[in-house]
Design a protein around this motif. Structure first.
Motif, mmCIF file in Angstrom:
data_model
loop_
_atom_site.group_PDB
_atom_site.id
_atom_site.type_symbol
_atom_site.label_atom_id
_atom_site.label_comp_id
_atom_site.label_asym_id
_atom_site.label_seq_id
_atom_site.Cartn_x
_atom_site.Cartn_y
_atom_site.Cartn_z
ATOM 1 N N LEU A 70 -6.591 -43.216 20.745
ATOM 2 C CA LEU A 70 -7.336 -42.081 20.189
ATOM 3 C C LEU A 70 -6.451 -40.843 20.297
ATOM 4 O O LEU A 70 -6.203 -40.338 21.396
ATOM 5 C CB LEU A 70 -8.644 -41.871 20.956
ATOM 6 N N ARG A 71 -5.982 -40.358 19.173
ATOM 7 C CA ARG A 71 -5.090 -39.207 19.158
ATOM 8 C C ARG A 71 -5.821 -37.974 18.632
ATOM 9 O O ARG A 71 -6.566 -38.060 17.668
ATOM 10 C CB ARG A 71 -3.895 -39.493 18.272
ATOM 11 N N GLY A 72 -5.559 -36.863 19.288
ATOM 12 C CA GLY A 72 -6.167 -35.615 18.842
ATOM 13 C C GLY A 72 -6.658 -34.798 20.019
ATOM 14 O O GLY A 72 -6.582 -35.208 21.182
ATOM 15 N N ASP A 73 -7.154 -33.634 19.710
ATOM 16 C CA ASP A 73 -7.650 -32.700 20.715
ATOM 17 C C ASP A 73 -9.088 -33.056 21.062
ATOM 18 O O ASP A 73 -10.002 -32.862 20.256
ATOM 19 C CB ASP A 73 -7.578 -31.271 20.165
ATOM 20 N N ARG A 74 -9.293 -33.577 22.274
ATOM 21 C CA ARG A 74 -10.649 -33.991 22.674
ATOM 22 C C ARG A 74 -11.600 -32.807 22.805
ATOM 23 O O ARG A 74 -12.804 -33.006 22.915
ATOM 24 C CB ARG A 74 -10.598 -34.770 23.983
ATOM 25 N N GLY A 75 -11.084 -31.604 22.798
ATOM 26 C CA GLY A 75 -11.949 -30.435 22.851
ATOM 27 C C GLY A 75 -12.379 -29.944 21.485
ATOM 28 O O GLY A 75 -13.167 -29.000 21.379
ATOM 29 N N SER A 76 -11.907 -30.602 20.425
ATOM 30 C CA SER A 76 -12.260 -30.153 19.077
ATOM 31 C C SER A 76 -13.404 -30.986 18.515
ATOM 32 O O SER A 76 -13.577 -32.159 18.850
ATOM 33 C CB SER A 76 -11.045 -30.278 18.150
ATOM 34 N N ARG A 77 -14.174 -30.368 17.644
ATOM 35 C CA ARG A 77 -15.277 -31.083 17.013
ATOM 36 C C ARG A 77 -14.766 -32.194 16.102
ATOM 37 O O ARG A 77 -15.354 -33.267 16.010
ATOM 38 C CB ARG A 77 -16.141 -30.107 16.220
ATOM 39 N N GLY A 78 -13.624 -31.923 15.416
ATOM 40 C CA GLY A 78 -13.084 -32.932 14.513
ATOM 41 C C GLY A 78 -12.736 -34.232 15.214
ATOM 42 O O GLY A 78 -12.855 -35.312 14.625
ATOM 43 N N PHE A 79 -12.276 -34.131 16.471
ATOM 44 C CA PHE A 79 -11.935 -35.346 17.209
ATOM 45 C C PHE A 79 -13.156 -36.251 17.322
ATOM 46 O O PHE A 79 -13.069 -37.467 17.099
ATOM 47 C CB PHE A 79 -11.413 -34.973 18.604
ATOM 48 N N TRP A 80 -14.320 -35.677 17.675
ATOM 49 C CA TRP A 80 -15.524 -36.489 17.905
ATOM 50 C C TRP A 80 -16.253 -36.817 16.605
ATOM 51 O O TRP A 80 -16.910 -37.859 16.509
ATOM 52 C CB TRP A 80 -16.456 -35.744 18.858
ATOM 53 N N GLU A 81 -16.121 -35.965 15.602
ATOM 54 C CA GLU A 81 -16.837 -36.191 14.348
ATOM 55 C C GLU A 81 -16.070 -37.115 13.402
ATOM 56 O O GLU A 81 -16.677 -37.784 12.556
ATOM 57 C CB GLU A 81 -17.088 -34.855 13.652
ATOM 58 N N GLU A 82 -14.738 -37.177 13.535
ATOM 59 C CA GLU A 82 -13.941 -37.950 12.579
ATOM 60 C C GLU A 82 -13.042 -38.996 13.254
ATOM 61 O O GLU A 82 -13.068 -40.171 12.907
ATOM 62 C CB GLU A 82 -13.081 -36.996 11.733
ATOM 63 N N VAL A 83 -12.227 -38.559 14.218
ATOM 64 C CA VAL A 83 -11.267 -39.488 14.829
ATOM 65 C C VAL A 83 -11.968 -40.639 15.525
ATOM 66 O O VAL A 83 -11.644 -41.821 15.307
ATOM 67 C CB VAL A 83 -10.354 -38.724 15.821
ATOM 68 N N VAL A 84 -12.930 -40.324 16.384
ATOM 69 C CA VAL A 84 -13.604 -41.375 17.157
ATOM 70 C C VAL A 84 -14.402 -42.316 16.259
ATOM 71 O O VAL A 84 -14.303 -43.548 16.406
ATOM 72 C CB VAL A 84 -14.492 -40.744 18.248
ATOM 73 N N PRO A 85 -15.206 -41.821 15.286
ATOM 74 C CA PRO A 85 -15.914 -42.762 14.410
ATOM 75 C C PRO A 85 -14.977 -43.693 13.627
ATOM 76 O O PRO A 85 -15.284 -44.876 13.443
ATOM 77 C CB PRO A 85 -16.709 -41.844 13.475
#
Length: 541
Positions: A300-315
């Motif tokens: 899982l790459r990206g900034d875990r503090g950003s909304r985009g990480f949880w809304e796009e990367v993780v799904p």
């Protein structure tokens, strides 16, 4: 004088004694009339004790005064006899001087058993008073030093006689002082208030609300033949309760059940509630996605503090993980389903052995769609709940003002009135401290039954930390700790008592939904503290 005026008037002699003591004694004396206590002794059980008067003085100690009316006679052969005004004689069971002695000893034992009683305080003696008779014969040796009769009731004579009797009881080890007098008043004459605290109303209403819950399970019987169902309902209609019961029933039939939701506190609560039901896996959508991505070896790459990480990367990683790992459940239960984005349903359904026809129950409330517009999978049979069970009638009325949708009704019990008031932002912590103190110290609520909700993240709240005698924290550990949570994180949960704060009625964005969610979390007690500002100025409530 305690009481300030005599109320126990069945004995004319005690009325005479009360008036004489009131006239004769200075403010240094404390006089308690009709004193009662319960004496407990090992091996003898408890027994009622009382004294006609207890007198206390900071320099002289205390006296128990037994009052006897009418005439009395003592016969060496037959004992004591009381003679009424009509001349009728009645034998007495006990020597009144022995009776006074026993009560003084009992009072001394009682006082010495009290926490904080000053060691060595005394003396605690006794006297016997005959306010409407005169001893015309020489008194017996045990009578003379403690005898009061009508000749002593003149003001100066009574004061002098009481001081004489009290000094006669003094011993070398006695240590009188004002602290003993204060302790006697606290123990025997303090104010007593027997009131109806708010905690009783909260507990009674809460019992009724929790008792109603079992009746909701009838709905599951009606839906048993449906494999894919969307159940809509307002806050408090029992959606989470029904979701958990459905998961239990499916697991009991041997189905492997995935129970998911958006909020971690709700998932934690459900995991604990369903811990005794094997075959149910409870996790948040994101918690499940991260775990499966790790299992599938997907970074899982990206900034875990950003909304985009949880809304796009993780799904997206979730979808790839499911593609690699394959299905593993027979049934899917989703609570607070309005919080899930439309494309998040794909990996969830692919975890089912039969993605198209596998068992899927989604429970949702459009009015609680804080994060996004809700969009559920197609092909679900729709069922709507309209009865609110969780809230009292008073809280329901407050919640309904923020509800947008078809008609709903309250079947909960009555309860305390909802409190709503405006507070200037700079005074919020002081006002919240007063509210918590009243609810806990005066009304008897357990701090564990209280939750303070704010529209902000808890670590950015203006009321976080110590507020008066309480500590507002996300992780209460007992004592005076009170749970502080954002409205978003507490969604799906509830508590007996809720205080909502830091809400501004002039902030249009999200106000209605925030208030709907926050107020509906309270089962039986709700307090709302608005901190309104308009154009930078506080708006009075």
């Amino acid at each position: 004088m305690f009481p300030r005026s005599i109320r126990f008037r069945r004995s004319r002699a005690e009325v005479l004694a009360f008036s004489a003591l009131e006239r004769a004694l200075s403010d240094d004396w404390v006089v308690l009339h009709h004193v009662c206590w319960i004496q407990r002794e090992e091996g003898r059980g408890a027994r009622d004790e009382e004294a006609d008067f207890v007198l206390a003085h900071p320099r002289l100690g205390a006296l128990v005064v037994e009052v006897k009316g009418g005439e009395l006679r003592y016969d060496a052969g037959t004992g004591w006899t009381s003679v009424s005004r009509s001349g009728a004689a009645h034998p007495l069971d006990r020597d009144p001087f022995d009776q006074a002695k026993d009560r003084a000893h009992s009072l001394g034992r009682f006082l010495r058993s009290l926490p904080g009683w000053p060691k060595g305080w005394g003396p605690i003696g006794y006297a016997v008073c005959f306010p409407d008779a005169v001893c015309t014969s020489p008194p017996l040796p045990h009578m003379g030093p403690v005898l009061l009769d009508a000749r002593h009731l003149a003001d100066d004579a009574l004061r002098a006689r009481l001081e004489e009797i009290a000094r006669g009881w003094a011993g070398p080890r006695d240590r009188p002082g004002p602290e003993g007098v204060e302790a006697i008043v606290r123990a025997l004459a303090h104010d007593v208030e027997i009131r109806h605290p708010l905690a009783l109303d909260v507990a009674e209403a809460d019992r009724e609300i929790l008792g109603l819950s079992d009746q909701q399970f009838r709905l599951l019987d009606m839906l048993a033949g449906n494999r894919r169902v969307a159940v809509a309902g307002p806050a408090g209609s029992g959606k989470t309760l029904l979701a958990a019961e459905k998961a239990r029933r499916l697991a009991a039939q041997g189905f492997r059940v995935l129970f998911t939701c958006f909020n971690r506190p709700l998932a934690d609560h459900l995991r604990a509630a369903l811990a005794d039901a094997p075959g149910i896996h409870v996790d948040t959508f994101h918690g499940l996605a991260v775990a499966l991505a790790g299992e599938a070896g997907i970074e899982l790459r990206g900034d875990r503090g950003s909304r985009g990480f949880w809304e796009e990367v993780v799904p997206r990683a979730f979808e790839r993980a499911v593609d690699r790992l394959g299905p593993r459940y027979d049934a899917l239960i989703v609570d607070e389903a309005q919080d899930l984005a439309a494309d998040w349903w794909v990996p969830l359904q692919l975890l089912l052995e039969d993605p198209d026809r596998g068992i899927l129950y989604a429970f949702y409330d459009d009015n609680q769609a804080i994060y996004r517009e809700p969009k559920l999978p197609e092909g679900l049979a729709r069922f709507r709940l309209s009865e609110v069970w969780r809230n009292t009638e008073q809280i329901f009325a407050a919640v309904k003002a923020y509800y947008r949708g078809e008609g709903i009704v309250c079947v909960g019990p009555g309860g305390p009135d909802v409190e709503v008031r405006g507070v200037a932002p700079e005074r919020l912590r002081d006002e919240l401290s007063r509210v918590l103190h009243r609810l806990v110290a005066e009304e008897g609520l357990d701090p564990r039954d209280l939750v303070v909700l704010t529209p902000h993240a808890a670590d950015h709240s203006a009321v976080r930390g110590r507020v008066g005698a309480f500590v507002l924290t996300e992780e209460p550990r007992g004592g005076r700790d009170v749970l502080l949570s954002s409205i978003h994180r507490f969604k799906g949960l509830d508590a007996p008592a809720v205080v909502v704060c830091e809400v501004n009625r002039y902030e249009k964005e999200g106000f209605t939904r925030n208030m709907y969610v926050a107020c509906s979390r309270a089962r039986t007690l709700l307090v709302v503290l608005f901190t309104d500002t308009e154009g930078g100025e506080a708006v009075p409530g």
